[in-house]
Design a protein around this motif. Structure first.
Motif, PDB file in Angstrom:
ATOM      1  N   TYR A  65      -4.330  55.744  49.684  1.00 50.62           N
ATOM      2  CA  TYR A  65      -3.645  56.752  50.508  1.00 50.62           C
ATOM      3  C   TYR A  65      -4.258  58.129  50.282  1.00 50.62           C
ATOM      4  O   TYR A  65      -4.530  58.877  51.240  1.00 50.62           O
ATOM      5  CB  TYR A  65      -2.155  56.762  50.161  1.00 50.62           C
ATOM      6  CG  TYR A  65      -1.393  57.867  50.837  1.00 50.62           C
ATOM      7  CD1 TYR A  65      -0.994  57.754  52.162  1.00 50.62           C
ATOM      8  CD2 TYR A  65      -1.082  59.049  50.146  1.00 50.62           C
ATOM      9  CE1 TYR A  65      -0.301  58.782  52.789  1.00 50.62           C
ATOM     10  CE2 TYR A  65      -0.390  60.076  50.762  1.00 50.62           C
ATOM     11  CZ  TYR A  65      -0.006  59.937  52.082  1.00 50.62           C
ATOM     12  OH  TYR A  65       0.674  60.959  52.703  1.00 50.62           O
ATOM     13  N   GLU A  66      -4.502  58.480  49.004  1.00 46.90           N
ATOM     14  CA  GLU A  66      -5.081  59.790  48.712  1.00 46.90           C
ATOM     15  C   GLU A  66      -6.525  59.874  49.200  1.00 46.90           C
ATOM     16  O   GLU A  66      -6.948  60.905  49.736  1.00 46.90           O
ATOM     17  CB  GLU A  66      -5.014  60.060  47.208  1.00 46.90           C
ATOM     18  CG  GLU A  66      -3.596  60.258  46.692  1.00 46.90           C
ATOM     19  CD  GLU A  66      -3.544  60.623  45.224  1.00 46.90           C
ATOM     20  OE1 GLU A  66      -2.435  60.856  44.713  1.00 46.90           O
ATOM     21  OE2 GLU A  66      -4.621  60.677  44.578  1.00 46.90           O
ATOM     22  N   TRP A  67      -7.295  58.812  49.000  1.00 47.08           N
ATOM     23  CA  TRP A  67      -8.699  58.822  49.421  1.00 47.08           C
ATOM     24  C   TRP A  67      -8.802  58.999  50.931  1.00 47.08           C
ATOM     25  O   TRP A  67      -9.552  59.862  51.407  1.00 47.08           O
ATOM     26  CB  TRP A  67      -9.377  57.519  49.005  1.00 47.08           C
ATOM     27  CG  TRP A  67     -10.853  57.481  49.305  1.00 47.08           C
ATOM     28  CD1 TRP A  67     -11.442  57.486  50.537  1.00 47.08           C
ATOM     29  CD2 TRP A  67     -11.924  57.463  48.354  1.00 47.08           C
ATOM     30  NE1 TRP A  67     -12.815  57.463  50.425  1.00 47.08           N
ATOM     31  CE2 TRP A  67     -13.130  57.449  49.089  1.00 47.08           C
ATOM     32  CE3 TRP A  67     -11.974  57.438  46.962  1.00 47.08           C
ATOM     33  CZ2 TRP A  67     -14.381  57.415  48.465  1.00 47.08           C
ATOM     34  CZ3 TRP A  67     -13.222  57.408  46.341  1.00 47.08           C
ATOM     35  CH2 TRP A  67     -14.401  57.394  47.088  1.00 47.08           C
ATOM     36  N   PHE A  68      -8.050  58.207  51.692  1.00 51.36           N
ATOM     37  CA  PHE A  68      -8.180  58.245  53.152  1.00 51.36           C
ATOM     38  C   PHE A  68      -7.561  59.508  53.745  1.00 51.36           C
ATOM     39  O   PHE A  68      -7.945  59.936  54.825  1.00 51.36           O
ATOM     40  CB  PHE A  68      -7.575  56.987  53.764  1.00 51.36           C
ATOM     41  CG  PHE A  68      -8.229  55.721  53.262  1.00 51.36           C
ATOM     42  CD1 PHE A  68      -9.604  55.611  53.193  1.00 51.36           C
ATOM     43  CD2 PHE A  68      -7.461  54.647  52.815  1.00 51.36           C
ATOM     44  CE1 PHE A  68     -10.219  54.461  52.715  1.00 51.36           C
ATOM     45  CE2 PHE A  68      -8.057  53.492  52.337  1.00 51.36           C
ATOM     46  CZ  PHE A  68      -9.439  53.394  52.289  1.00 51.36           C
ATOM     47  N   ARG A  72      -6.209  55.865  58.852  1.00 53.59           N
ATOM     48  CA  ARG A  72      -5.797  55.730  57.458  1.00 53.59           C
ATOM     49  C   ARG A  72      -5.076  54.409  57.221  1.00 53.59           C
ATOM     50  O   ARG A  72      -5.343  53.704  56.246  1.00 53.59           O
ATOM     51  CB  ARG A  72      -4.869  56.879  57.072  1.00 53.59           C
ATOM     52  CG  ARG A  72      -5.507  58.242  57.029  1.00 53.59           C
ATOM     53  CD  ARG A  72      -4.447  59.279  56.696  1.00 53.59           C
ATOM     54  NE  ARG A  72      -4.881  60.629  57.001  1.00 53.59           N
ATOM     55  CZ  ARG A  72      -4.078  61.679  57.022  1.00 53.59           C
ATOM     56  NH1 ARG A  72      -2.785  61.531  56.753  1.00 53.59           N
ATOM     57  NH2 ARG A  72      -4.545  62.870  57.311  1.00 53.59           N
ATOM     58  N   GLY A  73      -4.139  54.087  58.112  1.00 58.96           N
ATOM     59  CA  GLY A  73      -3.405  52.836  57.978  1.00 58.96           C
ATOM     60  C   GLY A  73      -4.314  51.634  58.081  1.00 58.96           C
ATOM     61  O   GLY A  73      -4.185  50.671  57.311  1.00 58.96           O
ATOM     62  N   ALA A  74      -5.254  51.676  59.046  1.00 55.06           N
ATOM     63  CA  ALA A  74      -6.188  50.566  59.213  1.00 55.06           C
ATOM     64  C   ALA A  74      -7.085  50.425  57.992  1.00 55.06           C
ATOM     65  O   ALA A  74      -7.379  49.305  57.541  1.00 55.06           O
ATOM     66  CB  ALA A  74      -7.032  50.789  60.472  1.00 55.06           C
ATOM     67  N   ALA A  75      -7.522  51.558  57.432  1.00 54.04           N
ATOM     68  CA  ALA A  75      -8.382  51.520  56.247  1.00 54.04           C
ATOM     69  C   ALA A  75      -7.640  50.918  55.056  1.00 54.04           C
ATOM     70  O   ALA A  75      -8.209  50.129  54.284  1.00 54.04           O
ATOM     71  CB  ALA A  75      -8.881  52.924  55.913  1.00 54.04           C
ATOM     72  N   LEU A  76      -6.374  51.285  54.889  1.00 55.02           N
ATOM     73  CA  LEU A  76      -5.574  50.710  53.814  1.00 55.02           C
ATOM     74  C   LEU A  76      -5.439  49.205  53.986  1.00 55.02           C
ATOM     75  O   LEU A  76      -5.525  48.438  53.011  1.00 55.02           O
ATOM     76  CB  LEU A  76      -4.185  51.352  53.776  1.00 55.02           C
ATOM     77  CG  LEU A  76      -4.061  52.703  53.086  1.00 55.02           C
ATOM     78  CD1 LEU A  76      -2.675  53.292  53.330  1.00 55.02           C
ATOM     79  CD2 LEU A  76      -4.328  52.591  51.590  1.00 55.02           C
ATOM     80  N   LEU A  77      -5.231  48.756  55.212  1.00 58.49           N
ATOM     81  CA  LEU A  77      -5.087  47.329  55.483  1.00 58.49           C
ATOM     82  C   LEU A  77      -6.384  46.583  55.180  1.00 58.49           C
ATOM     83  O   LEU A  77      -6.364  45.520  54.552  1.00 58.49           O
ATOM     84  CB  LEU A  77      -4.671  47.117  56.939  1.00 58.49           C
ATOM     85  CG  LEU A  77      -4.484  45.660  57.383  1.00 58.49           C
ATOM     86  CD1 LEU A  77      -3.382  44.987  56.569  1.00 58.49           C
ATOM     87  CD2 LEU A  77      -4.163  45.587  58.878  1.00 58.49           C
ATOM     88  N   VAL A  78      -7.503  47.127  55.617  1.00 54.98           N
ATOM     89  CA  VAL A  78      -8.805  46.493  55.349  1.00 54.98           C
ATOM     90  C   VAL A  78      -9.088  46.471  53.856  1.00 54.98           C
ATOM     91  O   VAL A  78      -9.555  45.456  53.304  1.00 54.98           O
ATOM     92  CB  VAL A  78      -9.929  47.224  56.115  1.00 54.98           C
ATOM     93  CG1 VAL A  78     -11.294  46.664  55.715  1.00 54.98           C
ATOM     94  CG2 VAL A  78      -9.725  47.101  57.613  1.00 54.98           C
ATOM     95  N   GLY A 127     -14.388  54.406  50.552  1.00 53.63           N
ATOM     96  CA  GLY A 127     -13.099  54.075  49.948  1.00 53.63           C
ATOM     97  C   GLY A 127     -12.713  52.628  50.168  1.00 53.63           C
ATOM     98  O   GLY A 127     -12.180  51.967  49.268  1.00 53.63           O
ATOM     99  N   VAL A 128     -12.998  52.110  51.361  1.00 53.74           N
ATOM    100  CA  VAL A 128     -12.675  50.722  51.691  1.00 53.74           C
ATOM    101  C   VAL A 128     -13.411  49.758  50.777  1.00 53.74           C
ATOM    102  O   VAL A 128     -12.911  48.671  50.450  1.00 53.74           O
ATOM    103  CB  VAL A 128     -13.007  50.448  53.175  1.00 53.74           C
ATOM    104  CG1 VAL A 128     -13.011  48.957  53.477  1.00 53.74           C
ATOM    105  CG2 VAL A 128     -11.994  51.157  54.075  1.00 53.74           C
TER     106      VAL A 128
END
Length: 285
Positions: free
Chosen positions: A53-56, A66-72, A127-128
């Motif tokens: 969350y902090e990175w994105f 951001r949400g998509a990156a967290l999911l991936v 980040g991913v």
């Protein structure tokens, strides 16, 4: 007034930093030593999502991205955990180390002049990839027969390198290590951190945990882990500079966000995992 600002008003910044560090250290030891495996994995998953969350938030402005990156990120970590065989773990750790070497080359190229910002998609992609590799490395170390103690020693390498670099830099720092990325870091501080890691290694070599490992081998890997932790720190500093942010968050008084506290571990833990594989601590079957 938030908690961090209020504490800073009551105590000096150094006192806040030290007290927060001691509290986090005690809590971290409890999590590593007392939590059963499933609880440790759950805790690390939540913490890595917080790091993500902090990175994105630093790397992109779109809430959807951001949400998509967290999911991936979460999916990659889950696939590594479920599908990667133990024999493939050293190869993954080696690939992570090679990736960080490439990032270190980029950091060195921009250590005095970081005027060109990397595109948001590239910072998000980093980040991913970086965060699930960090999560997997910590989980894989912890699940070994002596895993909790091996993990604690790896964490101590990073903590000693960071703390001694901070105090040595304040006392004797003159020459800037990477002025365009992190003006507070000095070459003298880096040397002080490595000296501290050398002392830690000498203590570690006398422990039953490392009785089968040649002292020079433990020292070499420990120094390498410490140097990679500096790269993780500088990479996060570059990310914040590109985002125009001072800290990644305000969760931890005196330290900033989770990412500010654990930036060095992002690079160090995959390298420590590779070190443990090379020193025959990993159960491969």
């Amino acid at each position: 007034m938030n908690i961090s600002r209020h504490m800073t008003h009551v105590m000096t910044a150094m006192q806040v930093r030290i007290l927060t560090g001691l509290g986090l250290s005690a809590f971290g030891l409890m999590v590593i030593l007392a939590f059963p495996e499933w609880a440790f994995i759950g805790f690390m998953s939540l913490m890595t999502l917080g790091l993500g969350y902090e990175w994105f938030r630093l790397s992109c402005t779109s809430g959807f991205v951001r949400g998509a990156a967290l999911l991936v990120m979460f999916t990659i970590g889950l696939m590594l955990f479920l599908l990667l065989s133990p024999n493939e773990t050293p190869w993954l750790a080696g690939a992570a180390m090679f990736g960080w070497l490439l990032l270190m080359a980029g950091l060195w190229q921009n250590h005095r002049n970081a005027s060109q910002h990397r595109p948001a998609w590239f910072r998000t992609l980093l980040g991913v990839l970086i965060l699930p590799l960090f999560w997997y490395a910590v989980i894989e170390i912890h699940r070994q027969p002596e895993g909790p103690w091996l993990l604690i020693f790896g964490v101590m390498i990073v903590a000693v390198a960071d703390s001694l670099a901070y105090f040595a830099g304040r006392a004797w720092g003159r020459r800037k290590l990477a002025p365009a990325l992190s003006p507070g870091k000095t070459i003298e501080g880096l040397v002080g951190g490595l000296v501290g890691v050398g002392v830690l290694t000498a203590i570690g070599a006398a422990l039953p945990l490392f009785e089968t490992v040649p002292s020079w081998q433990l020292a070499l890997w420990s120094m390498g882990v410490a140097l990679f932790s500096v790269a993780g720190d500088l990479e996060e500093s570059r990310l914040k500079r590109e985002a125009g942010a001072k800290d990644s968050g305000q969760l931890l008084p005196g330290h900033g966000g989770l990412l500010d506290r654990l930036d060095g571990h992002l690079a160090a833990m995959p390298v420590w995992l590779l070190a443990l594989a090379q020193m025959h601590f990993l159960t491969l079957h």
